[in-house]
Enzyme design. Structure first.
Site, PDB file in Angstrom:
ATOM      1  N   GLU B  46       1.115  -0.997  -0.070  1.00  0.00           N
ATOM      2  CA  GLU B  46      -0.235   0.103   0.055  1.00  0.00           C
ATOM      3  C   GLU B  46       0.357   1.106  -0.191  1.00  0.00           C
ATOM      4  O   GLU B  46       2.028   1.714   1.005  1.00  0.00           O
ATOM      5  CB  GLU B  46      -1.134  -0.261   1.178  1.00  0.00           C
ATOM      6  CG  GLU B  46      -2.165  -1.724   1.295  1.00  0.00           C
ATOM      7  CD  GLU B  46      -1.924  -1.734   2.724  1.00  0.00           C
ATOM      8  OE1 GLU B  46      -2.401  -1.160   3.384  1.00  0.00           O
ATOM      9  OE2 GLU B  46      -2.960  -2.921   2.450  1.00  0.00           O
ATOM     10  N   GLU B  77      -4.299  -7.044   2.384  1.00  0.00           N
ATOM     11  CA  GLU B  77      -3.789  -7.907   2.637  1.00  0.00           C
ATOM     12  C   GLU B  77      -3.907  -8.997   2.628  1.00  0.00           C
ATOM     13  O   GLU B  77      -2.571  -9.968   2.248  1.00  0.00           O
ATOM     14  CB  GLU B  77      -3.398  -7.765   4.798  1.00  0.00           C
ATOM     15  CG  GLU B  77      -2.943  -6.090   4.676  1.00  0.00           C
ATOM     16  CD  GLU B  77      -3.664  -5.024   4.836  1.00  0.00           C
ATOM     17  OE1 GLU B  77      -4.580  -5.727   4.703  1.00  0.00           O
ATOM     18  OE2 GLU B  77      -2.929  -4.165   5.315  1.00  0.00           O
ATOM     19  N   GLN B  99       2.309  -2.235   5.561  1.00  0.00           N
ATOM     20  CA  GLN B  99       2.489  -1.065   5.466  1.00  0.00           C
ATOM     21  C   GLN B  99       2.996  -0.902   7.415  1.00  0.00           C
ATOM     22  O   GLN B  99       4.282   0.298   7.661  1.00  0.00           O
ATOM     23  CB  GLN B  99       1.164  -0.350   6.114  1.00  0.00           C
ATOM     24  CG  GLN B  99       1.477   1.611   6.233  1.00  0.00           C
ATOM     25  CD  GLN B  99       0.506   2.373   4.608  1.00  0.00           C
ATOM     26  OE1 GLN B  99      -0.416   2.636   4.835  1.00  0.00           O
ATOM     27  NE2 GLN B  99       0.167   2.959   3.334  1.00  0.00           N
ATOM     28  N   PHE B 100       2.154  -1.394   8.661  1.00  0.00           N
ATOM     29  CA  PHE B 100       2.509  -1.631   9.556  1.00  0.00           C
ATOM     30  C   PHE B 100       2.788  -3.617  10.105  1.00  0.00           C
ATOM     31  O   PHE B 100       1.245  -3.510   9.785  1.00  0.00           O
ATOM     32  CB  PHE B 100       1.620  -1.252  10.961  1.00  0.00           C
ATOM     33  CG  PHE B 100       1.840   0.743  10.535  1.00  0.00           C
ATOM     34  CD1 PHE B 100       3.155   0.990  11.553  1.00  0.00           C
ATOM     35  CD2 PHE B 100       2.050   1.541   9.624  1.00  0.00           C
ATOM     36  CE1 PHE B 100       3.339   2.475  12.261  1.00  0.00           C
ATOM     37  CE2 PHE B 100       1.827   3.408  10.205  1.00  0.00           C
ATOM     38  CZ  PHE B 100       2.607   3.272  10.988  1.00  0.00           C
ATOM     39  N   ASP B 102       1.579  -4.798  11.865  1.00  0.00           N
ATOM     40  CA  ASP B 102      -0.041  -5.692  12.808  1.00  0.00           C
ATOM     41  C   ASP B 102      -0.521  -5.920  11.768  1.00  0.00           C
ATOM     42  O   ASP B 102      -1.527  -6.551  12.292  1.00  0.00           O
ATOM     43  CB  ASP B 102      -0.421  -4.162  13.094  1.00  0.00           C
ATOM     44  CG  ASP B 102       1.180  -2.992  14.183  1.00  0.00           C
ATOM     45  OD1 ASP B 102       0.986  -3.157  15.381  1.00  0.00           O
ATOM     46  OD2 ASP B 102       1.847  -2.845  13.574  1.00  0.00           O
ATOM     47  N   PHE B 103      -0.694  -5.363  10.621  1.00  0.00           N
ATOM     48  CA  PHE B 103      -1.386  -6.102   9.628  1.00  0.00           C
ATOM     49  C   PHE B 103      -1.280  -7.376   9.392  1.00  0.00           C
ATOM     50  O   PHE B 103      -1.954  -7.422   8.402  1.00  0.00           O
ATOM     51  CB  PHE B 103      -1.697  -4.352   8.750  1.00  0.00           C
ATOM     52  CG  PHE B 103      -2.251  -2.934   8.925  1.00  0.00           C
ATOM     53  CD1 PHE B 103      -2.946  -3.352  10.265  1.00  0.00           C
ATOM     54  CD2 PHE B 103      -1.869  -2.354   9.004  1.00  0.00           C
ATOM     55  CE1 PHE B 103      -3.264  -1.515  11.051  1.00  0.00           C
ATOM     56  CE2 PHE B 103      -1.401  -1.000   9.871  1.00  0.00           C
ATOM     57  CZ  PHE B 103      -2.895  -1.462  10.419  1.00  0.00           C
ATOM     58  N   ILE B 104      -0.477  -7.317   9.486  1.00  0.00           N
ATOM     59  CA  ILE B 104       0.062  -8.777   8.908  1.00  0.00           C
ATOM     60  C   ILE B 104      -0.910  -9.921   9.165  1.00  0.00           C
ATOM     61  O   ILE B 104      -0.853 -11.149   8.975  1.00  0.00           O
ATOM     62  CB  ILE B 104       1.457  -9.145   9.587  1.00  0.00           C
ATOM     63  CG1 ILE B 104       2.123 -10.500   8.685  1.00  0.00           C
ATOM     64  CG2 ILE B 104       1.711  -9.644  10.706  1.00  0.00           C
ATOM     65  CD1 ILE B 104       3.152 -10.835   8.744  1.00  0.00           C
ATOM     66  N   HIS B 144      -0.479   0.276  16.300  1.00  0.00           N
ATOM     67  CA  HIS B 144       1.063   0.519  15.200  1.00  0.00           C
ATOM     68  C   HIS B 144       2.475   0.247  15.927  1.00  0.00           C
ATOM     69  O   HIS B 144       3.313   0.741  15.555  1.00  0.00           O
ATOM     70  CB  HIS B 144       0.417   2.263  14.957  1.00  0.00           C
ATOM     71  CG  HIS B 144      -0.217   1.720  14.129  1.00  0.00           C
ATOM     72  ND1 HIS B 144      -1.275   2.500  14.313  1.00  0.00           N
ATOM     73  CD2 HIS B 144      -0.249   2.455  12.969  1.00  0.00           C
ATOM     74  CE1 HIS B 144      -2.451   2.025  13.577  1.00  0.00           C
ATOM     75  NE2 HIS B 144      -1.292   2.559  12.291  1.00  0.00           N
TER      76      HIS B 144
HETATM   77  C1  LIG Z   1      -5.933  -3.636   7.489  1.00  0.00           C
HETATM   78  C2  LIG Z   1      -5.062  -2.567   7.738  1.00  0.00           C
HETATM   79  N1  LIG Z   1      -4.326  -1.948   6.394  1.00  0.00           N
HETATM   80  C3  LIG Z   1      -3.802  -0.634   6.674  1.00  0.00           C
HETATM   81  C4  LIG Z   1      -3.838   0.002   7.556  1.00  0.00           C
HETATM   82  C5  LIG Z   1      -2.966   1.399   7.197  1.00  0.00           C
HETATM   83  N2  LIG Z   1      -3.429   1.895   7.174  1.00  0.00           N
HETATM   84  C6  LIG Z   1      -4.250   3.058   8.001  1.00  0.00           C
HETATM   85  S1  LIG Z   1      -5.422   3.988   7.493  1.00  0.00           S
HETATM   86  C7  LIG Z   1      -5.092   3.820   5.557  1.00  0.00           C
HETATM   87  C8  LIG Z   1      -6.104   4.445   4.493  1.00  0.00           C
HETATM   88  C9  LIG Z   1      -7.704   4.136   4.655  1.00  0.00           C
HETATM   89  O1  LIG Z   1      -8.236   4.669   3.034  1.00  0.00           O
HETATM   90  P1  LIG Z   1      -9.475   4.971   3.559  1.00  0.00           P
HETATM   91  O2  LIG Z   1      -9.810   3.713   3.990  1.00  0.00           O
HETATM   92  O3  LIG Z   1      -9.980   5.008   2.531  1.00  0.00           O
HETATM   93  O4  LIG Z   1     -10.370   6.035   4.782  1.00  0.00           O
HETATM   94  P2  LIG Z   1      -9.695   7.486   4.553  1.00  0.00           P
HETATM   95  O5  LIG Z   1      -8.140   7.872   5.348  1.00  0.00           O
HETATM   96  O6  LIG Z   1      -9.642   8.642   3.338  1.00  0.00           O
HETATM   97  O7  LIG Z   1     -10.672   8.068   5.300  1.00  0.00           O
HETATM   98  C10 LIG Z   1      -4.130   2.472   5.674  1.00  0.00           C
HETATM   99  C11 LIG Z   1      -3.604   1.982   4.194  1.00  0.00           C
HETATM  100  C12 LIG Z   1      -4.694  -0.237   8.325  1.00  0.00           C
HETATM  101  N3  LIG Z   1      -5.027   0.442   9.214  1.00  0.00           N
HETATM  102  N4  LIG Z   1      -5.591  -1.444   8.589  1.00  0.00           N
END
Ligand SMILES: Cc1ncc(C[n+]2csc(CCOP(=O)(O)OP(=O)(O)O)c2C)c(N)n1
Lengths: 358, 344
Positions: B46, B77, B99-100, B102-104, B144
């Protein structure tokens, strides 16, 4: 206030809302934005522990959607689970600025007592369940919450927010599918703010629109201009009514825009600044709401100004008070892991006795 | 497809030019070199493309190698881990970023059920690297800051690598990419940009073999077996113990958790006769338990004291500073446990 008796009859307010309710919605959306601005100041002063996420430009849809819920404080109302940018929804169902500021500052008297951050906190009485960071997880969770409403024959409804990005998760698919099959009284708000961190929506889904996904799950869908608060309220209200009438899940795609970076550290280098400016100049949800309120004579400039002033004064007092709150005691880290008392720290930590002395 | 520039950017030529690099830069150089060396290597994750990833590990890679080899994925993921598995079946060598870390856990099924068992089931090798920022000390809160290694440590078929120095990080990421088995590669975010960890790396191609521990500090009075950020906390503790107690502490940096370098642990314990295991992960079911048991089985006679461990507490990782400080192992915890061992 003086002209109140003499003014010509105002245009009819849509969706059965009253003038008082419109003013309340205005107060909530204004409060959301001001609170975030104050949090940003605190962040710059390094008083926020960890990150800060703004919902600038999205406050309107958060407030207006949550406003369609039956809000109670005794645990009998509807329930929602927010996303990181749904401070407005939390405030609308009764989370207080004092709680939010304390959460961000990691204080001992914050709702999560320093264990969790930002708006990740829960209150069943007022009707909100804190999200966790792994995206999508709250969709199946809210399916379960609303399944229970149905099983118990309660006419309660659930609302869950999900970003355009997070709709790509397995949890989202499994959750909405489950809720659809069980005809759970659930409203799924897909916030299409066009970015997921740095990823544009076109790299998130090949579908033209999120509402196109709804037939695949067998759920109703509606797409709405997310920066038109009354339109969002209307769509949310219809979905909530459907859910309450036993007609199952509705997916609402809310078209909006994330005007700030993903979080404070993100300088939005990947976004065309003109795009942000366009949304700020002509599509700000609060500006648009004010115009609507005034043009239809549902509220006067004086009334709105009075609300603004009250919010500012209240927030300053709230923050000053929160700043004096202590951080939690270290041993708080050991509590709430289990119901039956704190876990024990190993003797090598902080306890004077060691096993050879015991 | 984005334009491919032929000139390698300055940011990944530091080692060639004899300049010191951070642990993060070392990982970037390592991935970069492997992508240049082997065109089967490609990246998914990501925000790793134009933006270069949340922590900028992959900065510049999409511009240089092109979008087909540096793929921005949806937030999925399970999806991209499974896609990596499929690509690996077809002879590719995917490197995917959580990305972190934790999300593994979102991809736990794919990793443990599918990827880890593939070779054993006769479906062939899975030369995948799953990498991402892990660890605490940054007030990241419960999602995180995790150290999920123990959840995977119990899964035969996986390898787990967790470096503590820039030199090792580069050598190990290169080894991981060349490895024919799936490797989980944890990167401690608290170490990413620590100026103290900057070092000048060899200009030439090198790898650090997976499965081999490293003696971080020689000593004779007691052994600390540790890895990742705790190597540096242990080093601080060792200096205090030397100055204040006149103790000579040996530090073994595991570098690879799976497979575990049992020989290196036993050799050191046989020399110092005292063992302290230090890890940032929580205690119960943590890797320290396995290490202690192996020493118990194979070097009991050499021990002059019970094996001790310093770990995080058995709780989720909290957010607020006093809680996080208390929850995570600190230098003084290591000093205290080591003193107890030495005086036993
Ligand atoms: C399962 C998972 N993978 C990756 C992340 C890291 N992450 C946190 S917010 C984000 C983007 C989220 O985008 P969106 O769902 O469109 O919400 P917005 O921030 O636009 O409100 C990511 C990739 C996460 N929190 N959870």
């Amino acid at each position: 206030m003086a002209s109140k008796t003499k003014s010509p009859p105002a245009a009819a307010i849509p969706h059965g809302l009253t003038r008082e309710q419109l003013l309340e919605m205005y107060r909530l959306v204004r409060l959301t934005r001001s609170l975030e601005e104050k949090l940003e100041n605190l962040f710059r002063q390094s008083k926020v522990v960890g990150g800060l996420f703004r919902s600038l430009g999205q406050e309107g849809e958060s407030v207006a959607s949550a406003y369609a819920l039956r809000r109670r404080t005794d645990g009998t109302g509807d329930m929602l689970s927010p996303l990181i940018r749904n401070l407005g929804s939390m405030i609308t169902v009764g989370a207080t600025p004092a709680e939010v500021v304390r959460q961000y500052m990691a204080k001992g008297d914050s709702p999560a007592r320093g264990k969790e951050l930002n708006i990740h906190f829960t209150d069943y009485q007022r009707g909100f369940i804190g999200q966790i960071s792994p995206l999508g997880d709250l969709v199946p969770v809210m399916a379960g919450v609303t399944l229970t409403f149905k099983q118990r024959g309660q006419d309660r409804v659930g609302m869950v927010y999900i970003g355009d990005g997070a709709t790509s998760t397995g949890a989202f698919h499994e959750g909405i599918n489950f809720a659809a099959v069980q005809r759970c009284p659930l409203v799924v708000i897909v916030e299409n703010n066009q970015w997921a961190y740095t990823t544009p929506t076109r790299l998130q889904t090949a579908a033209k629109s999120f509402v196109d996904k709804a037939p695949g799950y067998g759920v109703a869908a509606e797409k709405v201009d997310g920066n038109d608060m009354l339109a969002v309220y209307g769509a949310a209200k219809r979905a909530v009514d459907r859910a309450r009438a036993g007609e199952g899940v509705t997916l609402i795609e809310v078209m909006t825009y994330r005007r700030k970076g993903h979080a404070q550290h993100d300088n939005q280098s990947y976004v065309d600044p003109a795009e942000i400016d366009r949304w700020a100049a002509s599509n700000d949800p609060i500006d648009r709401f004010i115009v609507t309120l005034k043009e239809n004579e549902w509220a006067s400039a004086d009334e709105l100004r009075a609300i603004d002033e009250r919010i500012d004064a209240e927030l300053d007092a709230t923050i000053a008070e929160a700043e004096t709150s202590p951080l939690p005691e270290p041993e708080e880290a050991l509590t709430d892991v289990y119901a039956d008392g704190p876990v024990r720290a190993p003797w090598t930590r902080h306890t004077p006795a060691d096993p050879t002395q015991a | 497809m984005s334009t491919v520039v032929n000139e390698k950017p300055e940011a990944v030529r530091m080692s060639e030019q004899g300049k010191p690099v951070t642990l993060l830069e070392a990982i970037r150089e390592g991935i970069w070199e492997e992508m240049e060396r082997d065109e089967r290597v490609f990246l998914m994750g990501e925000d790793i493309g134009a933006y270069g990833g949340a922590f900028k590990v992959t900065e510049g890679m999409q511009q240089y190698f092109g979008a087909p080899r540096v793929i921005d994925t949806p937030i999925s993921e399970i999806g991209f881990t499974g896609a990596a598995a499929g690509a690996a079946h077809m002879g590719m060598r995917p490197v995917i970023e959580m990305q972190f870390i934790d999300f593994i856990s979102c991809a736990y099924d794919m990793i443990t059920n599918y990827v880890a068992t593939s070779r054993y089931r006769g479906s062939g090798p899975q030369p995948i690297v799953i990498r991402g920022p892990s660890g605490g000390y940054v007030r990241g809160g419960p999602f995180h800051s995790q150290n999920p290694e123990a959840a995977f440590f119990h899964t035969p078929g996986l390898k787990i690598v967790y470096p503590s120095t820039a030199r090792d990080a580069k050598g190990l990421i290169k080894a991981a990419i060349r490895d024919d088995d799936p490797v989980l590669f944890f990167e401690h975010k608290w170490l990413y940009r620590r100026p103290q960890l900057r070092e000048v790396l060899p200009a030439e191609d090198y790898i650090v073999p997976i499965g081999k521990a490293r003696t971080h500090r020689e000593g004779k009075d007691l052994t600390i077996v540790t890895y990742a950020a705790m190597v540096h906390k242990s080093e601080e503790a060792a200096e205090i113990l030397e100055k204040e107690d006149g103790l000579s502490v040996e530090i073994i940096d595991l570098r690879t958790l799976l497979p575990l370098d049992e020989d290196a642990i036993l050799e050191s314990v046989k020399k110092t006769n005292r063992l302290l295991v230090v890890h940032e992960d929580t205690r119960t079911g943590g890797i320290a338990g396995e290490i202690a048991m192996r020493v118990n089985e194979k070097a009991f006679e050499w021990l002059d004291a019970p094996i001790l461990r310093v770990t995080a507490l058995d709780a989720p990782i909290p957010y607020s500073p006093p809680l996080e400080d208390y929850f995570l192992p600190q230098t003084e915890d290591i000093v205290k446990a080591a003193r107890h061992l030495a005086n036993y």
